[in-house]
Design an enzyme around this catalytic site. Structure first.
Site, PDB file in Angstrom:
ATOM      1  N   CYS A 281      41.555   0.029  90.901  1.00 26.83           N
ATOM      2  CA  CYS A 281      41.352  -1.111  90.012  1.00 26.83           C
ATOM      3  C   CYS A 281      42.677  -1.874  89.960  1.00 26.83           C
ATOM      4  CB  CYS A 281      40.968  -0.594  88.629  1.00 26.83           C
ATOM      5  SG  CYS A 281      40.814  -1.868  87.375  1.00 26.83           S
TER       6      CYS A 281
ATOM      7  N   CYS B  51      40.593  -8.057  93.346  1.00 27.92           N
ATOM      8  CA  CYS B  51      39.877  -7.187  92.407  1.00 27.92           C
ATOM      9  C   CYS B  51      38.915  -6.379  93.259  1.00 27.92           C
ATOM     10  CB  CYS B  51      39.122  -8.057  91.400  1.00 27.92           C
ATOM     11  SG  CYS B  51      37.902  -7.165  90.411  1.00 27.92           S
TER      12      CYS B  51
END
Ligand code: DGL
Length: 284
Positions: free
Chosen positions: A79, A189
């Site tokens: 992440c 992302c």
């Protein structure tokens, strides 16, 4: 020097706020087929991009500690948002090696001919000191157009990767980059590689898309080797061990996306991983 076989056979923990880290898991499985993997989607508290810094660090540490308690020998923080906000904090507190992810600014600086590159990432990632340092280090001569991808994590979490509304949302983000001369787009992302086809439908061949999941898998391989933690190779003809999938919400979406993207029918365990901040939320 290798550690004992039982330690080398331990699983690798991979964690994301939600489903995005599956793009990293896919690359890790392809490169390191002998490794056992435990994936945690913190979907109950996604998206992290709207959370405060302390909340993100609190969740990352709690999930890291949970994975250590499950026997993980290494942790991939799959992440960008959690890495940007908390990797140093968490690395100092866990007894296992950590690998984080960060937007592919360095490859973009190598690839861009027009010297203009777009970056799509969460607001938290874009405003982090780590991201600014990445630009200063690798992209001093590159014009970087940073665009928060509001709504994109939520779309992937709904398993929406191609609806007309989503394509319209993406169009609003990438067309201004094209107009400004960008020839490279960093997917900053881990949820966004699942939007690859939708982005392609807008930009065609005019942009190179930079996804770092394969580079992360290679970095993990290096870290395992440095620590003598690499699992023994699979015996010929034997299959990769099945990954264990865990979610802090009901797991239905994790199951659907794992089937669609990885072609596997995953049993998803619902797990409870309380942390200081979620206990506070529960007591309100
Ligand atoms: N996949 C996460 C990332 O790479 C999404 C963050 C979020 O939940 O907002 O940044």
């Amino acid at each position: 020097m290798n550690l004992p076989a039982s330690t080398r056979a331990a699983p690798i923990g991979i964690f994301d706020s939600g489903l995005g880290g599956l793009s990293v898991l896919r690359a890790v499985r392809a490169l390191l087929p002998a490794e056992r993997l435990v994936y945690v989607a913190d979907s109950r508290y996604a998206p992290y991009g709207q959370r405060d810094d302390d909340f993100i660090a609190d969740r990352t540490l709690a999930i890291g500690e949970w994975l250590v308690a499950q026997g993980a020998k290494a942790l991939v923080v799959a992440c960008n948002t959690a890495t940007a906000q908390s990797i140093e904090f968490v690395r100092a507190r866990l007894p296992i090696p950590l690998v984080g992810v960060e937007p592919g600014i360095k490859p973009a600086a190598l690839l861009s001919r027009s010297r203009v590159a777009g970056v799509l990432a969460t607001q938290v990632t874009l405003r982090s000191a780590r991201f600014q340092a990445l630009i200063e280090r690798h992209a001093a001569d590159l014009r970087v157009l940073s665009q928060p991808g509001h709504g994109l994590v939520e779309a992937v979490e709904r398993c929406d990767v191609d609806s007309p509304d989503l394509v319209q949302l993406l169009r609003g983000y990438v067309e201004p980059m094209l107009d400004a001369g960008a020839d490279t787009l960093v997917l900053g992302c881990t949820h966004y590689p699942f939007l690859d086809a939708a982005i392609r439908s807008i930009v065609g061949e005019r942009m190179t898309l930079v996804d770092t999941s394969v580079a992360i898998a290679r970095q993990l391989e290096r870290v395992l080797d440095q620590h003598g933690l690499r699992a023994d190779a699979l015996a010929s003809g034997s299959e990769s061990p099945e990954a264990r999938f865990c979610s802090t919400s009901d797991g239905a979406h994790l199951r659907t996306l794992a089937a669609a993207l990885l072609g596997i029918e995953a049993q998803v365990e619902r797990v409870s991983i309380p942390s200081r901040r979620t206990r506070e939320l529960a007591s309100l």
